[in-house]
Design a protein around this motif. Structure first.
Motif, PDB file in Angstrom:
ATOM      1  N   GLY A 710       0.785  -1.223   0.000  1.00  0.00           N
ATOM      2  CA  GLY A 710       0.000   0.000   0.000  1.00  0.00           C
ATOM      3  C   GLY A 710       0.812   1.265   0.000  1.00  0.00           C
ATOM      4  O   GLY A 710       0.385   2.299  -0.526  1.00  0.00           O
ATOM      5  N   TRP A 711       2.000   1.253   0.570  1.00  0.00           N
ATOM      6  CA  TRP A 711       2.783   2.486   0.637  1.00  0.00           C
ATOM      7  C   TRP A 711       3.338   2.873  -0.717  1.00  0.00           C
ATOM      8  O   TRP A 711       3.646   4.032  -0.961  1.00  0.00           O
ATOM      9  N   ARG A 727       0.730  11.321   5.864  1.00  0.00           N
ATOM     10  CA  ARG A 727      -0.185  10.341   6.432  1.00  0.00           C
ATOM     11  C   ARG A 727      -1.249   9.997   5.395  1.00  0.00           C
ATOM     12  O   ARG A 727      -1.870  10.889   4.828  1.00  0.00           O
ATOM     13  N   ARG A 730      -6.506   4.772   6.223  1.00  0.00           N
ATOM     14  CA  ARG A 730      -6.927   3.421   5.861  1.00  0.00           C
ATOM     15  C   ARG A 730      -7.959   3.513   4.736  1.00  0.00           C
ATOM     16  O   ARG A 730      -8.761   4.444   4.680  1.00  0.00           O
ATOM     17  N   ALA A 739      -5.993  -1.236   1.975  1.00  0.00           N
ATOM     18  CA  ALA A 739      -4.771  -0.481   2.253  1.00  0.00           C
ATOM     19  C   ALA A 739      -4.847   0.014   3.689  1.00  0.00           C
ATOM     20  O   ALA A 739      -5.787   0.717   4.071  1.00  0.00           O
ATOM     21  N   ARG A 740      -3.885  -0.361   4.493  1.00  0.00           N
ATOM     22  CA  ARG A 740      -3.844   0.086   5.880  1.00  0.00           C
ATOM     23  C   ARG A 740      -3.400   1.553   5.947  1.00  0.00           C
ATOM     24  O   ARG A 740      -2.828   2.079   4.993  1.00  0.00           O
ATOM     25  N   VAL A 742      -1.058   4.517   6.613  1.00  0.00           N
ATOM     26  CA  VAL A 742       0.383   4.546   6.371  1.00  0.00           C
ATOM     27  C   VAL A 742       0.932   5.925   6.700  1.00  0.00           C
ATOM     28  O   VAL A 742       0.288   6.949   6.445  1.00  0.00           O
ATOM     29  N   ARG A 744       4.550   8.037   5.914  1.00  0.00           N
ATOM     30  CA  ARG A 744       5.789   8.007   5.128  1.00  0.00           C
ATOM     31  C   ARG A 744       6.625   9.222   5.512  1.00  0.00           C
ATOM     32  O   ARG A 744       6.135  10.351   5.528  1.00  0.00           O
ATOM     33  N   PHE A 779       3.244  -1.349  15.134  1.00  0.00           N
ATOM     34  CA  PHE A 779       3.154  -1.109  13.694  1.00  0.00           C
ATOM     35  C   PHE A 779       4.186  -1.951  12.978  1.00  0.00           C
ATOM     36  O   PHE A 779       5.060  -2.580  13.599  1.00  0.00           O
ATOM     37  N   VAL A 827       8.700   3.872   6.178  1.00  0.00           N
ATOM     38  CA  VAL A 827       7.266   3.686   5.958  1.00  0.00           C
ATOM     39  C   VAL A 827       6.706   2.919   7.153  1.00  0.00           C
ATOM     40  O   VAL A 827       7.156   1.817   7.456  1.00  0.00           O
ATOM     41  N   GLU A 829       3.289   1.299   8.863  1.00  0.00           N
ATOM     42  CA  GLU A 829       1.967   0.807   8.487  1.00  0.00           C
ATOM     43  C   GLU A 829       1.291   0.235   9.722  1.00  0.00           C
ATOM     44  O   GLU A 829       1.915  -0.516  10.486  1.00  0.00           O
ATOM     45  N   GLU A 830       0.040   0.603   9.915  1.00  0.00           N
ATOM     46  CA  GLU A 830      -0.669   0.143  11.109  1.00  0.00           C
ATOM     47  C   GLU A 830      -0.752  -1.385  11.144  1.00  0.00           C
ATOM     48  O   GLU A 830      -0.854  -2.044  10.102  1.00  0.00           O
TER      49      GLU A 830
END
Length: 860
Positions: A710-711, A727, A730, A739-740, A742, A744, A779, A827, A829-830
């Motif tokens: 997803g990132w 940010r 979701r 996509a969770r 994220v 970056r 995470f 990156v 991600e939850e």
């Protein structure tokens, strides 16, 4: 003992029936090797209770100090000059800056000058200020005590026999040090680096379902007519399967064919890429990168090739004069085994025993015998040593042998690994099929397809039809600066589809695609504030109505999912999506059979696509993870691979290329003019395939990774700016999170301990930063090295996510060590679902992933 794996009947699958898509009756279940309870015990809960209280108290002190500033200023203005006024000024400054009251600020005169309400507020502020000091003083002691406790708990957790065996495969050196630690006194601490690495492996074995490793228990599941959405049982029973890394087969055979006796006995065949243009015969060579090679198309050469093609068993012994053609790579020595067969080394040993060179015959025989022993007695490390020693007697010095994992160990559940309720999953599958439509827009290889079609139309027009190898040669012989050079560069870039369109006059379709992708995120509000963007199937269908014809959904996908429990209907989170057609299931199918289980017929892995023939390469190109049963309609023949006997074969020389105006793409045809869809169904990454196969899959087929992480999937820019924290919320499609959330940022923007700053001082600062950016405390993180460019970083091992729980000091410190380069891309991600929501197996919970295949019905 054979374990039956029941497969759903038609009645069960009917509950998943849809006129537009079909769900495969075969599904996979991957269960983490260790329960989550062991990792939960590593959390420093007492320390973080103090941290949370200190953060809350400090925030209140700052707010109250700011709120007290104005009323204190009014009191100061009404107080005559003197000790009381000076004390009030000092009091106001201390409260505003958060300093402890001392000196004049704490005098009785200053406090007596305050009205009653301010006296109470200053008193409360002072009491909490003392509490903050108490918390700061208590933190180092609490952290030190808990750290000692967690070291003992880590020792207990990593002493698990299954974990130790998996670690021996993943890191033999660290496994040896773990053995030494466990054999020594319980109060002896290993080196800090060893502790951090052990903690990271423990997290990997607990929260990640990495495929086909001893840290994951994998098996086949079944659909049920009713019952719980995911149904589990007691502790999963698993069997260890040991395999040779079949990537050594090709260098082994190449080494053997250097010996005269082997060369003269081996059967010859014409390189399947050989194509005669009337002047030269072109073919793909055996060297690095499959170089385009050619020999003059003389009568003698043609006669030799005709003899090889027409002779029942052509060998050099029968026609020694054609040996130069074998040296050039136009003729191949065919290995006497099936690369996908049950025992290729045993077949090779039997073939050599008939009339092979004695030293090589003995060495390969020892390998075959050791493999038989290793399979019947898994876990015997002597088998690996014997295999490695024997292979060294045959293979030349160099990188032919892998540094580790010459024998792969897979933990396989031979029985039913899990059960899913078909009615409960129906809505999820509907949304997954809608997501399949979205994947057409974000196909990572779509830019290659668009550029290839534009190049073909420019050279051959819409009615052109040319050999695929001729088209391949044209692209790679195009002069720099031409449109073919652009396409050639994209073919060399495995992640070309995730980047911006280059500035040098890209085809119109590429510009259009870039605009469509940007417009999608704008229309869905993916960068707007809020925790979740909910995209309905109806809204997606409305948006897709305006997409150009070159945007086409993949015909079959394998979805790697985690179920999300809740009070309402079932929800699922997508971990990744690969090509379907059996790709995510076929190798596991093979492992279950090797483990003694009964699997459904391999034909149930297929996904028929009507008039389009699905084609896969059955050679073990790219590595041993490509060993699997056949799941396609055709086998793509490839040079220097042993032919497969299970599928009809199509040679590269038969393939032709034409343009399909209906989808504004190129189409590949077999020798009979039927459309062919090339796919990579092995489990090695697509970018490790040889160039010719990559060209076929990326230009005419479907990518092995249908949805990149997803990132990358959502980004509009390659990296965020310095100090910036992007940010992305979701994203849901109905009951599916695809996509969770994220974050970056550059690694330098993440708070790390300052020089000389202790952990007890750092943790409250970290907690405040996480709260400011709404980053959860658990995470997954990727740290991508950008020093050699984004592409190199994306393909490195560091691209793989590491699990981080900031309340686990070992995991936190291991993560902080990965942030040494402040310019790296970080990156976050939850972790969704939270590990605590994992399904229960007996007394404990284990993170579980389900692999479900959906395919378009023929004609849809």
């Amino acid at each position: 003992m054979t374990h039956a794996v029941p497969v759903t009947g038609d009645g069960d699958l009917a509950r998943l029936a849809d006129p537009d898509y079909a769900v495969s009756p075969v599904l996979a279940v991957r269960v983490a090797a260790l329960p989550v309870a062991g990792l939960d015990r590593m959390r420093c809960t007492r320390t973080w209770r103090l941290v949370d209280e200190l953060v809350n108290v400090s925030a209140w002190l700052r707010r109250e100090g700011a709120d007290l500033s104005d009323p204190l200023h009014d009191v100061i203005g009404g107080t005559a000059p003197g000790p009381a006024r000076s004390g009030l000024v000092a009091l106001r400054r201390a409260v505003f800056s958060g300093r402890r009251l001392s000196g004049g600020a704490a005098t009785a005169d200053a406090l007596a000058a305050l009205p009653a309400d301010l006296t109470a507020r200053v008193g409360a502020w002072t009491a909490l200020r003392r509490r903050a000091d108490e918390l700061r003083a208590a933190l180092p002691t609490a952290l030190a005590e808990e750290s000692r406790e967690k070291t003992a708990l880590l020792r207990e957790a990593v002493s698990d026999a299954g974990f130790r065996h998996g670690l021996a495969q993943g890191s033999p050196v660290l496994a040896g040090r773990l053995d030494a630690w466990l054999a020594g006194p319980a109060d002896r601490r290993p080196e800090r680096q060893e502790l951090l690495r052990l903690a990271r492996y423990l997290a990997r074995a607990t929260v990640k379902t990495s495929p086909y490793a001893t840290f994951t228990l994998s098996g086949l599941g079944r659909w049920e007519a009713d019952g719980p959405a995911p149904a589990t049982g007691g502790e999963p029973a698993w069997h260890l399967v040991v395999e040779l890394d079949r990537a050594v087969l090709r260098p082994l055979w190449a080494a053997l064919t250097r010996h005269r006796r082997v060369r003269e006995r081996a059967r010859l065949r014409v390189n399947p890429t050989a194509a005669d243009d009337g002047d030269r015969i072109w073919f793909l060579g055996a060297g690095h990168g499959e170089p385009l090679s050619a020999v003059p198309s003389s009568p003698a050469v043609r006669e030799a090739l005709d003899w090889v093609r027409g002779h029942p068993c052509p060998t050099l012994a029968a026609a020694p004069g054609i040996e130069p053609l074998a040296d050039a790579g136009l003729l191949e020595f065919v290995a006497p085994y099936d690369e996908q067969g049950h025992d290729p080394v045993g077949r090779l040993a039997s073939w050599l025993a008939e009339d092979g060179p004695a030293p090589y015959t003995r060495a390969v025989g020892r390998v075959a015998a050791a493999l038989r022993d290793g399979v019947t007695r898994p876990g015997d490390e002597k088998a690996s040593a014997v295999v490695r020693e024997a292979l060294r007697e045959v293979l030349p010095p160099g990188p032919s042998l892998p540094d580790k994992n010459l024998l792969w160990h897979s933990a396989v559940i031979p029985g039913v690994a899990g059960r899913l309720s078909a009615p409960a999953w129906r809505d999820v599958c509907d949304d997954l099929d809608a997501l399949r439509g979205l994947l057409g827009l974000f196909d990572p290889d779509l830019p290659v397809k668009i550029a290839a079609a534009a190049y073909f139309l420019d050279r051959h027009g819409p009615g052109g039809r040319i050999p695929a190898l001729t088209f391949y040669r044209e692209i790679h012989q195009e002069a720099p600066g031409g449109s073919g050079a652009l396409l050639r560069g994209m073919l060399r870039d495995p992640v070309a589809g995730t980047r911006e369109v280059p500035d040098a006059e890209p085809p119109r379709g590429l510009v259009q695609l870039t605009g469509l992708r940007r417009s999608f995120w704008e229309q869905t509000g993916a960068r707007e504030p809020g925790p979740v963007v909910d995209l309905t199937a109806a809204r997606l269908a409305e948006m897709a109505g305006d997409w150009p014809s070159f945007v086409r959904p993949p015909g079959s996908i394998c979805c790697y999912l985690q179920a999300v429990p809740g009070p309402g209907a079932l929800r699922a989170v997508v971990n990744s999506i690969s090509a379907g057609y059996g790709r995510g299931l076929s190798r596991l199918h093979r492992l279950v059979v090797l483990a003694g289980g009964e699997a459904p017929p391999a034909g149930e892995l297929r996904a028929a696509q009507g008039d389009v023939l699905v084609a896969e390469c059955r050679g073990l190109v790219g590595g041993g993870l490509n060993a699997r049963p056949a799941a396609a309609d055709l086998a793509l023949d490839h040079p220097f691979t042993a032919p497969d006997a299970h599928l009809p074969r199509v040679s590269p020389a038969e393939l032709t290329v034409g343009y399909d105006p209906g989808c504004d793409r190129l189409t590949l045809f077999d020798g009979s003019g039927r459309p062919v869809r090339p796919v990579h169904l092995g489990m090695t990454a697509q970018y490790w395939l040889p160039p010719w196969l990559q060209f076929l899959v990326r230009t005419f087929g479907e990518p092995s990774t249908a949805m990149v992480p997803g990132w990358v999937f959502r980004t509009r820019s390659e990296v965020p700016g310095e100090g910036e924290v992007e940010r992305w919320p979701r994203m849901d499609l109905g009951r599916v999170t695809f996509a969770r959330a994220v974050w970056r940022l550059r690694a330098g923007a993440f708070p790390v301990p300052a020089k000389g700053e202790g952990e007890a001082s750092y943790l409250p600062r970290l907690a405040e930063w996480l709260a400011l950016h709404e980053v959860p405390r658990r995470f997954f993180a990727r740290v991508v090295d950008l020093r050699d460019g984004l592409l190199v970083g994306l393909l490195s091992k560091d691209r793989k996510p590491m699990y981080v729980d900031v309340t686990d000091m070992l995991l936190l410190n291991g993560f902080l060590r990965a942030l040494r380069d402040p310019g790296a891309l970080l990156v976050i991600e939850e972790a969704l679902p939270d590990p605590s929501q994992a399904p229960r197996y007996g007394p404990g919970r284990r993170v579980t992933e389900y692999v479900v295949q959906l395919s378009a019905r023929p004609g849809r």
